[in-house]
Design an enzyme around this catalytic site. Structure first.
Site, PDB file in Angstrom:
ATOM      1  N   LYS A  91       0.971  -1.217   0.014  1.00  0.00           N
ATOM      2  CA  LYS A  91       0.084   0.118  -0.090  1.00  0.00           C
ATOM      3  C   LYS A  91       0.943   1.344   0.054  1.00  0.00           C
ATOM      4  O   LYS A  91       0.729   2.248   0.867  1.00  0.00           O
ATOM      5  CB  LYS A  91      -1.052  -0.018   1.339  1.00  0.00           C
ATOM      6  CG  LYS A  91      -1.820  -1.311   1.159  1.00  0.00           C
ATOM      7  CD  LYS A  91      -2.796  -1.450   2.232  1.00  0.00           C
ATOM      8  CE  LYS A  91      -3.686  -2.428   2.426  1.00  0.00           C
ATOM      9  NZ  LYS A  91      -3.021  -3.814   2.456  1.00  0.00           N
ATOM     10  N   ARG A 369       0.037  26.466 -38.838  1.00  0.00           N
ATOM     11  CA  ARG A 369      -0.690  27.585 -38.808  1.00  0.00           C
ATOM     12  C   ARG A 369      -1.771  27.667 -39.961  1.00  0.00           C
ATOM     13  O   ARG A 369      -1.334  27.371 -41.023  1.00  0.00           O
ATOM     14  CB  ARG A 369       0.349  28.776 -38.766  1.00  0.00           C
ATOM     15  CG  ARG A 369       1.084  28.874 -37.453  1.00  0.00           C
ATOM     16  CD  ARG A 369       2.054  30.270 -37.915  1.00  0.00           C
ATOM     17  NE  ARG A 369       1.247  31.265 -37.472  1.00  0.00           N
ATOM     18  CZ  ARG A 369       0.998  31.940 -36.138  1.00  0.00           C
ATOM     19  NH1 ARG A 369       1.392  31.159 -35.065  1.00  0.00           N
ATOM     20  NH2 ARG A 369       0.087  32.945 -36.250  1.00  0.00           N
ATOM     21  N   LYS A 370      -2.905  27.930 -39.427  1.00  0.00           N
ATOM     22  CA  LYS A 370      -3.990  28.451 -40.611  1.00  0.00           C
ATOM     23  C   LYS A 370      -3.609  29.481 -41.326  1.00  0.00           C
ATOM     24  O   LYS A 370      -3.866  29.687 -42.472  1.00  0.00           O
ATOM     25  CB  LYS A 370      -5.346  28.240 -39.988  1.00  0.00           C
ATOM     26  CG  LYS A 370      -5.788  26.999 -39.244  1.00  0.00           C
ATOM     27  CD  LYS A 370      -7.142  27.156 -38.907  1.00  0.00           C
ATOM     28  CE  LYS A 370      -8.051  26.841 -40.063  1.00  0.00           C
ATOM     29  NZ  LYS A 370      -9.594  26.579 -39.696  1.00  0.00           N
ATOM     30  N   LYS A 373       2.015  33.638 -41.080  1.00  0.00           N
ATOM     31  CA  LYS A 373       2.547  34.451 -40.119  1.00  0.00           C
ATOM     32  C   LYS A 373       3.612  35.309 -40.832  1.00  0.00           C
ATOM     33  O   LYS A 373       4.647  35.033 -41.511  1.00  0.00           O
ATOM     34  CB  LYS A 373       3.494  33.679 -39.071  1.00  0.00           C
ATOM     35  CG  LYS A 373       3.998  34.214 -37.830  1.00  0.00           C
ATOM     36  CD  LYS A 373       4.703  33.302 -36.794  1.00  0.00           C
ATOM     37  CE  LYS A 373       5.245  33.811 -35.728  1.00  0.00           C
ATOM     38  NZ  LYS A 373       5.778  32.984 -34.639  1.00  0.00           N
ATOM     39  N   ASP A 396      -9.739  15.947 -34.605  1.00  0.00           N
ATOM     40  CA  ASP A 396     -11.102  15.294 -33.922  1.00  0.00           C
ATOM     41  C   ASP A 396     -12.071  14.518 -34.815  1.00  0.00           C
ATOM     42  O   ASP A 396     -12.336  13.271 -34.262  1.00  0.00           O
ATOM     43  CB  ASP A 396     -11.866  16.599 -33.167  1.00  0.00           C
ATOM     44  CG  ASP A 396     -12.283  17.660 -34.274  1.00  0.00           C
ATOM     45  OD1 ASP A 396     -11.842  17.491 -35.260  1.00  0.00           O
ATOM     46  OD2 ASP A 396     -13.300  18.564 -33.973  1.00  0.00           O
ATOM     47  N   GLY A 401     -12.517  14.920 -45.545  1.00  0.00           N
ATOM     48  CA  GLY A 401     -11.073  14.622 -45.557  1.00  0.00           C
ATOM     49  C   GLY A 401     -10.276  15.957 -46.218  1.00  0.00           C
ATOM     50  O   GLY A 401      -9.135  16.164 -46.309  1.00  0.00           O
ATOM     51  N   SER A 403      -9.816  19.007 -44.798  1.00  0.00           N
ATOM     52  CA  SER A 403      -9.012  19.680 -43.929  1.00  0.00           C
ATOM     53  C   SER A 403      -7.772  18.883 -43.833  1.00  0.00           C
ATOM     54  O   SER A 403      -6.628  19.585 -43.526  1.00  0.00           O
ATOM     55  CB  SER A 403      -9.776  20.018 -42.587  1.00  0.00           C
ATOM     56  OG  SER A 403     -10.052  18.966 -42.063  1.00  0.00           O
TER      57      SER A 403
END
Length: 480
Positions: A91, A369-370, A373, A396, A401, A403
């Site tokens: 324990k 990055r979308k 920059k 997620d 398909g 993306s």
């Protein structure tokens, strides 16, 4: 090989779920010496080895004799391990540095598993859980009379409800079991609690004390604690075997009684509902997604402009940390089978999921990055990486398909290699086929069909919502 893999092999070969406790109480010995404690346990091991699938020596009954007692315990562990896995009942529970020393001590003794306390949190268990071939049984709902003083306290859940502390421990353990080496200690003296713990931790092995001298009912414990496969429980008996006139006969009687209940349950258990199709851990996750509003039924306008009777919004996971961790854990069995250097998350919904996966597994993370920059490093891909490394894309959901192809283009432009895409839910709208045609493999923890079938079979969604969602999926597939 993991501890529980070894254990399951022995369970199948011996046809037993009996664990024999080795507790050399001073009053049971010919004299209060470490040698007498050792000899007492060795006789018990020899007498019950043909019936037991594990032995559990309690370190306290050896520690009372100091260094000589510790040496006697090592002899007992070594001898018992020749016949079956040995669980050191110690324990343990302390801060990580100290826990690491405890883990090494158990290894030095030769034990294959240990009992531990969850009270200090996950980091106190990490030194044990890092040893993937070593088993850990976490104290959950113990068999002693006053266990409820703490273990039955009501605690708030991230979803706004309440649960009992021991149920919370069980759910944590289900999520922490990333290496497949974590089980729970659940007493046979509380059969309703045993039932609730099994519901909270459907996959885990339980070490179940309390049968016999403590008053736990064997049949009731098995009926409430066994997994659907007739396994998942080690019934620990100490005094009921050790103090009998014939320990071997007592152990055999227990083994036969256990198997009689297992056989009865195997014959009488109804088949699962048609289309249930989800592993227990995924079923629990599916319930959580509904409760958190990550899946809703009604009328929703999708990004494509289509009207859908079901909407999946996994961005809500960030508001439910435990559910986010549970969702991340669903990716791990797939990822362990793939070859890659880094995770690559798709912004934005997959970023928290990928971060949770990274924290649970130790795999490093990058993301593209979308937007472009225009300052600083002007990086297209954030994170630490070297061109030529292989990444696995984490998202997620998978629908068409589109993306995924955008992400793969940015990752490959940065010099990274991509072969695999892993998602939590496949909406079955053509993504897997589109990716396959382009030379990529897509993997999903579950499909929308499996989720819908589970929710409908378990009464979590109405038949009309189920039918509308399935019809929408079919019409989308036909139009595609």
């Amino acid at each position: 090989m993991s501890f529980f893999s070894v254990l399951e092999q022995r369970v199948r070969s011996r046809g037993s779920l009996l664990c024999v406790g080795l507790d050399p109480h001073p009053q049971d010995l010919s004299e209060p010496t470490p040698q007498a404690a050792r000899d007492y346990c060795l006789r018990l091991v020899q007498a019950t080895a043909s019936q037991a699938v594990a032995f559990k020596p309690n370190s306290a009954f050896f520690e009372i004799y100091g260094a000589e007692g510790w040496a006697a315990l090592k002899e007992v562990v070594t001898a018992a391990a020749e016949y079956a896995p040995v669980i050191l009942d110690a324990k343990r529970g302390d801060i990580p540095d100290t826990a690491r020393a405890y883990a090494q001590a158990a290894r030095t003794l030769g034990a294959q598993a240990i009992t531990a306390s969850p009270y200090l949190g996950r980091d106190s268990l990490s030194p044990f859980l890092e040893m993937e071939d070593f088993g850990v049984f976490l104290l959950c709902k113990t068999s002693n009379p006053d266990a409820g003083d703490l273990q039955d306290l009501a605690v708030l859940t991230p979803r706004g409800g309440t649960t009992l502390l021991y149920e919370h421990v069980a759910r944590l353990a289900q999520n922490w079991n990333q290496a497949g080496n974590l089980g729970l200690v659940v007493g046979a003296t509380y059969p309703q609690a045993l039932r609730r713990v099994r519901a909270a931790a459907p996959d885990l092995w339980f070490l179940v004390p309390g049968v016999g001298a403590q008053g736990g009912d064997l049949s009731q414990a098995l009926r409430t604690g066994l997994r659907a496969d007739g396994m998942g429980m080690l019934v620990n008996v100490s005094r009921g075997v050790a103090r009998s006139a014939d320990p071997n006969a007592a152990a055999e009687e227990l083994r036969l009684a256990i198997n009689a209940v297992r056989n009865e349950l195997a014959v009488s258990s109804p088949a699962p509902p048609a289309g249930h199709g989800l592993a227990p851990s995924l079923a629990d996750l599916a319930d959580g997604l509904l409760e958190a509003g990550c899946v809703r039924f009604g009328q929703f306008t999708l990004k494509s402009g289509l009207e859908s009777p079901i909407y999946i919004d996994l961005r809500r996971l960030v508001g439910y940390p435990n559910l986010l961790s549970q969702a991340a854990a669903a990716y791990l069995p797939i990822l362990r089978e793939l070859q890659f250097d880094r995770l690559a998350a798709l912004p934005y919904a997959a970023l928290p999921l990928a971060a949770a996966i990274s924290l649970q597994s130790g795999w490093p993370l990058v993301y593209h990055r979308k937007e472009t920059k225009t300052y600083g490093t002007k990086a297209e891909v954030e994170g630490v990486f070297t061109p030529g490394e292989r990444v696995v894309v984490i998202d997620d959901l998978a629908t068409t398909g589109g993306s995924k192809f955008e992400a793969i283009e940015k990752l490959t432009s940065a010099g990274l290699l991509v072969s695999d895409v892993v998602v939590l839910i496949d909406r079955q709208a053509g993504a897997a086929q589109a990716l396959s045609q382009a030379g990529y493999r897509m993997h999903a923890a579950c499909t929308l069909t499996a989720l819908l079938d589970y929710w409908e079979a378990s009464g979590k969604v109405t038949p009309s919502d189920y039918a509308a969602a399935r019809q929408f999926m079919q019409s989308s597939a036909d139009s595609g």
